[in-house]
Enzyme design. Structure first.
Site, PDB file in Angstrom:
ATOM      1  N   ARG A  77      -0.179 -60.456  49.294  1.00 12.41           N
ATOM      2  CA  ARG A  77      -0.082 -60.872  47.892  1.00 12.41           C
ATOM      3  C   ARG A  77       1.367 -60.665  47.453  1.00 12.41           C
ATOM      4  O   ARG A  77       1.867 -59.533  47.481  1.00 12.41           O
ATOM      5  CB  ARG A  77      -1.036 -60.026  47.036  1.00 12.41           C
ATOM      6  CG  ARG A  77      -0.902 -60.263  45.554  1.00 12.41           C
ATOM      7  CD  ARG A  77      -1.921 -59.440  44.747  1.00 12.41           C
ATOM      8  NE  ARG A  77      -1.671 -59.656  43.340  1.00 12.41           N
ATOM      9  CZ  ARG A  77      -1.163 -58.746  42.508  1.00 12.41           C
ATOM     10  NH1 ARG A  77      -0.862 -57.533  42.926  1.00 12.41           N
ATOM     11  NH2 ARG A  77      -0.945 -59.052  41.248  1.00 12.41           N
ATOM     12  N   HIS A 121       4.993 -62.081  37.724  1.00 11.23           N
ATOM     13  CA  HIS A 121       4.913 -60.617  37.782  1.00 11.23           C
ATOM     14  C   HIS A 121       6.148 -60.074  37.056  1.00 11.23           C
ATOM     15  O   HIS A 121       7.006 -59.439  37.649  1.00 11.23           O
ATOM     16  CB  HIS A 121       4.829 -60.151  39.233  1.00 11.23           C
ATOM     17  CG  HIS A 121       4.366 -58.729  39.423  1.00 11.23           C
ATOM     18  ND1 HIS A 121       3.341 -58.383  40.265  1.00 11.23           N
ATOM     19  CD2 HIS A 121       4.792 -57.567  38.891  1.00 11.23           C
ATOM     20  CE1 HIS A 121       3.159 -57.070  40.249  1.00 11.23           C
ATOM     21  NE2 HIS A 121       4.050 -56.547  39.409  1.00 11.23           N
ATOM     22  N   GLU A 166      -1.029 -58.380  35.416  1.00  7.12           N
ATOM     23  CA  GLU A 166      -1.009 -57.348  34.384  1.00  7.12           C
ATOM     24  C   GLU A 166      -0.303 -57.801  33.100  1.00  7.12           C
ATOM     25  O   GLU A 166       0.731 -57.242  32.716  1.00  7.12           O
ATOM     26  CB  GLU A 166      -0.349 -56.069  34.911  1.00  7.12           C
ATOM     27  CG  GLU A 166      -1.057 -55.462  36.099  1.00  7.12           C
ATOM     28  CD  GLU A 166      -0.438 -54.127  36.545  1.00  7.12           C
ATOM     29  OE1 GLU A 166       0.519 -53.657  35.901  1.00  7.12           O
ATOM     30  OE2 GLU A 166      -0.913 -53.567  37.534  1.00  7.12           O
ATOM     31  N   ASN A 278      -6.468 -54.375  39.201  1.00  9.00           N
ATOM     32  CA  ASN A 278      -5.540 -53.336  39.650  1.00  9.00           C
ATOM     33  C   ASN A 278      -6.044 -52.006  39.114  1.00  9.00           C
ATOM     34  O   ASN A 278      -6.135 -51.813  37.900  1.00  9.00           O
ATOM     35  CB  ASN A 278      -4.117 -53.577  39.104  1.00  9.00           C
ATOM     36  CG  ASN A 278      -3.473 -54.808  39.709  1.00  9.00           C
ATOM     37  OD1 ASN A 278      -4.053 -55.456  40.585  1.00  9.00           O
ATOM     38  ND2 ASN A 278      -2.279 -55.127  39.250  1.00  9.00           N
ATOM     39  N   TYR A 280      -5.646 -47.762  39.374  1.00  9.45           N
ATOM     40  CA  TYR A 280      -4.936 -46.573  39.859  1.00  9.45           C
ATOM     41  C   TYR A 280      -5.593 -45.281  39.420  1.00  9.45           C
ATOM     42  O   TYR A 280      -5.586 -44.299  40.131  1.00  9.45           O
ATOM     43  CB  TYR A 280      -3.477 -46.592  39.367  1.00  9.45           C
ATOM     44  CG  TYR A 280      -2.664 -47.664  40.037  1.00  9.45           C
ATOM     45  CD1 TYR A 280      -2.000 -47.424  41.232  1.00  9.45           C
ATOM     46  CD2 TYR A 280      -2.585 -48.950  39.500  1.00  9.45           C
ATOM     47  CE1 TYR A 280      -1.266 -48.414  41.873  1.00  9.45           C
ATOM     48  CE2 TYR A 280      -1.855 -49.950  40.132  1.00  9.45           C
ATOM     49  CZ  TYR A 280      -1.207 -49.678  41.321  1.00  9.45           C
ATOM     50  OH  TYR A 280      -0.490 -50.649  41.961  1.00  9.45           O
ATOM     51  N   GLU A 327      -4.540 -54.493  43.415  1.00  7.31           N
ATOM     52  CA  GLU A 327      -3.627 -53.357  43.607  1.00  7.31           C
ATOM     53  C   GLU A 327      -4.429 -52.071  43.567  1.00  7.31           C
ATOM     54  O   GLU A 327      -5.330 -51.910  42.745  1.00  7.31           O
ATOM     55  CB  GLU A 327      -2.541 -53.261  42.513  1.00  7.31           C
ATOM     56  CG  GLU A 327      -1.497 -54.341  42.568  1.00  7.31           C
ATOM     57  CD  GLU A 327      -0.412 -54.163  41.508  1.00  7.31           C
ATOM     58  OE1 GLU A 327      -0.191 -53.025  41.024  1.00  7.31           O
ATOM     59  OE2 GLU A 327       0.205 -55.177  41.164  1.00  7.31           O
TER      60      GLU A 327
HETATM   61  O1  IFM Z   1       4.661 -51.177  40.716  1.00  2.00           O
HETATM   62  C1  IFM Z   1       3.642 -51.498  39.834  1.00  2.00           C
HETATM   63  C2  IFM Z   1       3.289 -52.967  39.931  1.00  2.00           C
HETATM   64  O2  IFM Z   1       4.390 -53.777  39.713  1.00  2.00           O
HETATM   65  C3  IFM Z   1       2.239 -53.309  38.917  1.00  2.00           C
HETATM   66  N1  IFM Z   1       1.109 -52.419  38.974  1.00  2.00           N
HETATM   67  C4  IFM Z   1       1.384 -50.993  39.037  1.00  2.00           C
HETATM   68  C5  IFM Z   1       2.408 -50.691  40.109  1.00  2.00           C
HETATM   69  C6  IFM Z   1       2.683 -49.175  40.162  1.00  2.00           C
HETATM   70  O3  IFM Z   1       3.209 -48.727  38.961  1.00  2.00           O
END
Ligand code: IFM
Length: 435
Positions: A77, A121, A166, A278, A280, A327
Site C-alpha cells: 500500500r 496521504h 485519514e 487504521n 493503533y 495500518e
Molecule cells: O505515520 C503515520 C501515517 O502516515 C498515518 N497513520 C499513522 C502513522 C503513525 O503515526
C-alpha cells in the site's frame, strides 16, 4: 502453543506514504507540497527534520520492492504524491511523475506484489493551499481532476484504490490543532476542511467507478471514558470518527447547510468496496490509564481494542463493507546491535497480539480481507521527524542502509504461511546467513 490461521486469500502487506519515504522533492518536475513548506517553519518538526531525502524510496524503490519480495509480502500500500502528478495542483499532468508510479507498479507486479494505491496521504500541492487549501470547496474538484489523471495513467495495472488516508488527521491536525501542515488553528476552517475532504472522497469515487476495488481509509479507535463522563467520550467519538463515518456510511452530517451543499452527501455516501481501518490504540477521555504499556510515541498498547473496534463497527453499521486493516504497527527505539542485527521484540509482541485480536474479530464474523503493517521502512514520522521508528526495516538515515529487523522476518513468516506463530526462539525465520 498452536498458531492461528487466517482465511485463504487473506492479503498481507505493508504500507507507506509518499512524503514519508520518497524524498527527491525537486526531482522530475515535482512541485512543493504543504509539507515541504511546513517543514521549514521553525520548531514545527522535531530536530528540524524534513522529507527532502526521507528513505530515498523514489530512487531506491527497486531495492525496497526486492526486499518485500524476499520477505514474502503479497501486497504494498503506497500513496501517489499529488505534487508529482500536478506540480501546481491543477492543469495538465507531469508525465515524469506518472512514469515513476508506472515503474513502481510494474516492478511490484513483476514480483507478484499487489499494488494498493492511495491517492491522497496529506501532501497537498502548496499552490492549492495558497488558493485556500481544504477549507476551499474548489480543492475537492481539483482532487477529482487529479484522480482522473491517475486513473487514466494507471487504471490498467492498479485494481485497488483508496481516495484518502485519514482525512480526520488532515483536517483536525492540519487546520484545527496546527501540529501538521499547513499549521492552522481554527475550528471553523477545520470543519470546512473535513467536509471538503469528504467531498473529494465522494467525487473521487465517481471518477474511479469501474476501476476495481475502491475505498477510503479512516483512523479509528474505540473511545473509552477514563476519569471523565460518557457524554464527553461520545462527543469526542463523534468529533474524531462519527464526523467521517456517518457521512460515508449513512449519508448524514451534523455540519451546517451552508457548508454541506445539496447532493454532497449522496456523493459521499456512494457505496465503497471496502473500508480501510487504521488502528493503533484506543482513545481514552480525558486521560490514558497510567498502568498501560506504551510505545515510543506514548500510545497505549491495547490489542483487544482492534477486535472491539471491528466488532463495534459491524454492530453499529449492519451494511459495513468488507474491511482491510490498512495500518497497524508500533514505534519503538530500535538500535542496531554490535552484530548488525536489529532486534525488536516489543514490536513482534505488539504485532503478534494485534493479529490474534484481528483473528478474533474475523471469528466473530467481521469480514476482514487483509492487513497492511505500518510500516515497511523507518521513515519521516511527520511532526516527529525521524526520531520515531515504526518500520520493520531499520533505515540508517545517514547512509540509507536497510536492515530488516526481527519483526520483518517474523511478519514475513506470517505472510508466507497465513498463520500467526508465537514469537520466540522456536521460529525458523532467522537463517544461518542472517547470523
Ligand atoms: O505515520 C503515520 C501515517 O502516515 C498515518 N497513520 C499513522 C502513522 C503513525 O503515526
Amino acid at each position: 502453543m498452536t498458531s492461528v490461521r487466517f482465511p485463504t486469500g487473506f492479503v498481507w502487506g505493508t504500507a507507506t506514504a509518499a512524503y514519508q519515504v520518497e524524498g527527491a522533492v525537486a526531482e522530475d518536475g515535482r512541485g512543493p507540497s504543504i509539507w515541504d513548506t511546513f517543514c521549514r517553519v521553525p520548531g514545527a518538526i522535531a530536530g528540524g527534520d524534513t522529507g527532502d531525502v526521507a528513505c530515498d524510496h523514489y530512487r531506491r524503490w527497486p531495492e525496497d520492492v526486492a526486499l518485500m519480495a524476499s520477505l514474502g509480502l503479497g501486497a504494498y500500500r503506497f500513496s501517489v504524491a499529488w505534487p508529482r502528478v500536478q506540480p501546481d495542483g491543477a492543469g495538465p499532468a507531469n508525465q515524469k511523475g506518472l512514469d515513476h508510479y508506472r515503474r513502481l507498479v510494474d516492478g511490484l507486479l513483476e514480483r507478484g506484489i499487489v499494488p494498493y494505491l492511495t491517492l491522497y496521504h496529506w501532501d497537498l500541492p502548496q499552490a492549492l493551499e495558497d488558493r485556500g487549501g481544504w477549507p476551499a470547496r474548489d480543492t475537492a474538484y481539483r482532487f477529482a481532476d487529479y484522480a482522473a489523471i491517475v486513473r487514466d495513467a494507471l487504471g490498467d495495472v492498479v485494481d485497488h484504490w483508496a481516495t484518502l488516508n485519514e482525512p480526520k488527521v488532515a483536517s483536525h491536525a492540519g487546520y484545527g490543532e496546527g501540529i501538521h501542515a499547513p499549521g492552522i488553528r481554527d475550528r471553523a476552517l477545520r470543519d470546512r476542511a473535513a467536509h471538503h475532504l469528504l467531498l473529494a472522497h465522494g467525487l473521487g469515487l465517481s471518477v474511479l467507478s469501474g476501476s476495481g476495488e475502491v475505498g477510503v481509509t479512516l483512523d479509528l479507535s474505540p473511545v473509552v471514558p477514563y476519569g471523565g463522563s460518557r457524554a464527553d467520550a461520545e462527543a469526542y467519538d463523534y468529533d474524531n470518527h462519527g464526523m467521517f463515518l456517518e457521512p460515508i456510511l449513512r449519508g448524514e452530517s451534523r455540519l451546517p447547510d451552508d457548508l454541506v451543499h445539496a447532493g454532497d452527501l449522496d456523493l459521499i455516501s456512494a457505496p465503497i468496496d471496502y473500508l480501510g481501518v487504521n488502528y493503533y490504540r484506543p482513545l481514552y477521555v480525558p486521560r490514558v490509564p497510567p498502568e498501560l504499556p506504551v510505545t515510543a510515541v506514548g500510545w497505549p498498547v491495547v490489542p483487544s481494542g482492534l477486535r472491539d473496534l471491528l466488532v463495534g463497527l459491524r454492530d453499529t453499521y449492519p451494511d459495513l463493507p468488507p474491511v482491510y486493516i490498512t495500518e497497524n504497527g508500533a514505534a519503538y527505539d530500535d538500535e542496531v546491535g554490535p552484530d548488525g542485527w536489529v532486534d525488536d521484540p516489543l514490536r513482534v509482541a505488539y504485532l503478534h497480539a494485534h493479529l490474534l485480536a484481528l483473528h478474533e474479530a474475523i471469528e466473530a464474523g467481521v469480514d476482514v480481507r487483509g492487513y497492511f503493517l505500518w510500516t515497511l521502512l523507518d521513515n519521516f514520522e511527520w511532526a516527529e521527524g525521524y526520531s520515531k521508528r515504526f518500520g520493520i526495516v531499520h533505515v540508517d538515515h545517514a547512509d540509507q542502509t536497510r536492515r530488516p529487523k526481527t519483526s520483518a522476518h517474523w511478519y514475513g513468516q506470517v505472510a508466507r504461511t497465513g498463520a500467526v506463530p508465537q514469537p520466540g526462539p522456536e521460529l525458523t525465520w532467522k537463517t544461518e546467513s542472517d547470523e
